[in-house]
Design a protein around this motif. Structure first.
Motif, PDB file in Angstrom:
ATOM      1  N   ARG A  79      12.997 -27.315  24.575  1.00 25.33           N
ATOM      2  CA  ARG A  79      13.674 -26.463  23.597  1.00 25.33           C
ATOM      3  C   ARG A  79      15.140 -26.260  23.973  1.00 25.33           C
ATOM      4  N   ALA A  83      18.368 -27.226  21.806  1.00 27.34           N
ATOM      5  CA  ALA A  83      19.386 -26.217  21.522  1.00 27.34           C
ATOM      6  C   ALA A  83      20.763 -26.698  21.948  1.00 27.34           C
ATOM      7  N   HIS A  87      23.932 -26.999  19.423  1.00 30.29           N
ATOM      8  CA  HIS A  87      24.961 -25.977  19.495  1.00 30.29           C
ATOM      9  C   HIS A  87      26.028 -26.250  20.554  1.00 30.29           C
ATOM     10  N   GLY A  94      23.253 -20.960  15.346  1.00 29.30           N
ATOM     11  CA  GLY A  94      21.837 -21.305  15.302  1.00 29.30           C
ATOM     12  C   GLY A  94      20.980 -20.153  15.791  1.00 29.30           C
ATOM     13  N   THR A  95      19.822 -20.469  16.345  1.00 29.57           N
ATOM     14  CA  THR A  95      18.843 -19.455  16.739  1.00 29.57           C
ATOM     15  C   THR A  95      19.072 -18.966  18.162  1.00 29.57           C
ATOM     16  N   LEU A  96      19.008 -17.664  18.329  1.00 31.76           N
ATOM     17  CA  LEU A  96      19.051 -17.053  19.660  1.00 31.76           C
ATOM     18  C   LEU A  96      17.949 -16.007  19.732  1.00 31.76           C
ATOM     19  N   ARG A  97      17.053 -16.175  20.707  1.00 34.43           N
ATOM     20  CA  ARG A  97      15.927 -15.255  20.887  1.00 34.43           C
ATOM     21  C   ARG A  97      16.239 -14.335  22.060  1.00 34.43           C
ATOM     22  N   LEU A 123      25.073 -17.169  13.568  1.00 37.08           N
ATOM     23  CA  LEU A 123      24.024 -16.888  14.548  1.00 37.08           C
ATOM     24  C   LEU A 123      22.783 -16.338  13.853  1.00 37.08           C
ATOM     25  N   GLU A 124      21.630 -16.932  14.152  1.00 35.64           N
ATOM     26  CA  GLU A 124      20.341 -16.424  13.673  1.00 35.64           C
ATOM     27  C   GLU A 124      19.652 -15.729  14.845  1.00 35.64           C
ATOM     28  N   LEU A 125      19.752 -14.416  14.869  1.00 32.45           N
ATOM     29  CA  LEU A 125      19.286 -13.634  16.015  1.00 32.45           C
ATOM     30  C   LEU A 125      17.869 -13.131  15.807  1.00 32.45           C
ATOM     31  N   HIS A 126      17.025 -13.311  16.824  1.00 29.75           N
ATOM     32  CA  HIS A 126      15.670 -12.754  16.850  1.00 29.75           C
ATOM     33  C   HIS A 126      15.576 -11.844  18.068  1.00 29.75           C
ATOM     34  N   ASP A 145      15.282 -16.812  24.941  1.00 27.28           N
ATOM     35  CA  ASP A 145      16.450 -17.511  25.476  1.00 27.28           C
ATOM     36  C   ASP A 145      17.185 -16.694  26.525  1.00 27.28           C
TER      37      ASP A 145
END
Length: 321
Positions: A79, A83, A87, A94-97, A123-126, A145
């Motif tokens: 992963r 990533a 990025h 993109g995605t940041l967990r 930024l797609e934040l989770h 992450d």
């Protein structure tokens, strides 16, 4: 020996988490026979029995548990590789967990999230909020992450980035007096009913360490999982507690409590970021750290700390008069 595939590792990772072929197949969006076949082929490739199939369900063998832990790390690295490819040319896209502990999330996220949104709209934040140990496990497994929590977090596979110090204050019912003291001492706590979060919260452990309490007979946790509950108990006169400075803007509001600073050296916790040492997103995390520090130094958190310092001084002086 045939090659081990990422598909087999993903299927086995799902089975190790679910311990049920049907649920694992559903999580992987495949049929149960297809998943079972891949697990069988993985066992043949490795020359190991990974799972015990019984009427009671599925259990990992000793070797299976070790392979599952290694499998989670491999998938996490994959992963990270993806990533990095997605990025590598852009910060915080993109995605940041993000994992955050409960004694930080309600206080630091409100000023931080607008900064992230305005500076990095792609930024797609989770956000995942829970205690330190589950967050650490999920970070090592590649499910998260980066973590925002209290340091230190000692693990050779993780990188720590300290950001700032969050001091503790003594919170007690407003009607209580300090008998002439302007600042609190840890000896003052020894004869009081100390209210703390339930076990598993690092804030509880830090408070016990500062108070040098080897036994916790005088400590009451009553299953509280939020500082709000603790502060309500203090406000109602059921005890005292240690409150992190970042929380005072919210937790002091509308409650009958007095906040008193401790004598030097004041107790504190260090807030920082933690990520896997193998992650290629160090630049992302360092930029996130810059924004976290900005959220701490500017805006409502800084104003609340300044107000808390002024209010604490007045309360302590009047308590000693």
């Amino acid at each position: 020996m045939t090659n081990v595939t990422l598909k087999q590792l993903r299927y086995f990772d799902a089975l190790a988490r679910e311990l049920h072929f049907g649920r694992a197949a559903e999580a992987c969006a495949v049929t149960q026979p297809a998943l079972s076949m891949q697990i069988h082929e993985l066992e043949q490739s490795l020359g190991l029995v990974l799972v015990e199939r019984t009427r009671a369900g599925v259990q990992l063998t000793g070797k299976g548990a070790e392979i599952a832990a290694r499998c989670a790390r491999v998938l996490g690295d994959v992963r990270d590789l993806v990533a990095y490819a997605q990025h590598s040319n852009r910060l915080l896209a993109g995605t940041l967990r993000l994992g955050v502990i409960p004694s930080v999330a309600p206080y630091l996220l409100p000023p931080l999230l607008p900064l992230l949104r305005d500076a990095y709209p792609d930024l797609e934040l989770h956000v995942r909020e829970t205690q330190t140990q589950p967050l650490t496990d999920e970070l090592l497994e590649g499910k998260l992450d980066v973590l925002l929590l209290a340091l230190p977090l000692k693990n050779p596979d993780l990188t720590n980035l300290p950001l700032f110090e969050d001091k503790f204050l003594l919170a007690m019912p407003k009607e209580r007096k300090l008998s002439g003291r302007v600042r609190a001492t840890k000896e003052l706590i020894e004869h009081e009913r100390l209210l703390l979060l339930e076990e598993g919260h690092c804030l509880r452990d830090q408070a016990l360490t500062y108070c040098s309490l080897q036994q916790v007979d005088a400590v009451n946790t009553f299953g509280a999982s939020s500082l709000a509950t603790i502060v309500e108990m203090v406000s109602a006169g059921f005890g005292i507690t240690l409150l992190p400075e970042m929380s005072i803007g919210i937790e002091e509001r509308g409650r009958d409590i007095t906040l008193v600073r401790f004598v030097e050296p004041e107790p504190f916790r260090t807030i920082g970021l933690v990520w896997r040492s193998t992650s290629p997103r160090t630049n992302d995390f360092e930029e996130l750290g810059r924004l976290v520090t900005k959220a701490w130094n500017d805006g409502p958190l800084a104003a609340a700390r300044a107000g808390g310092r002024t209010g604490t001084k007045k309360a302590a002086t009047s308590a000693g008069s």
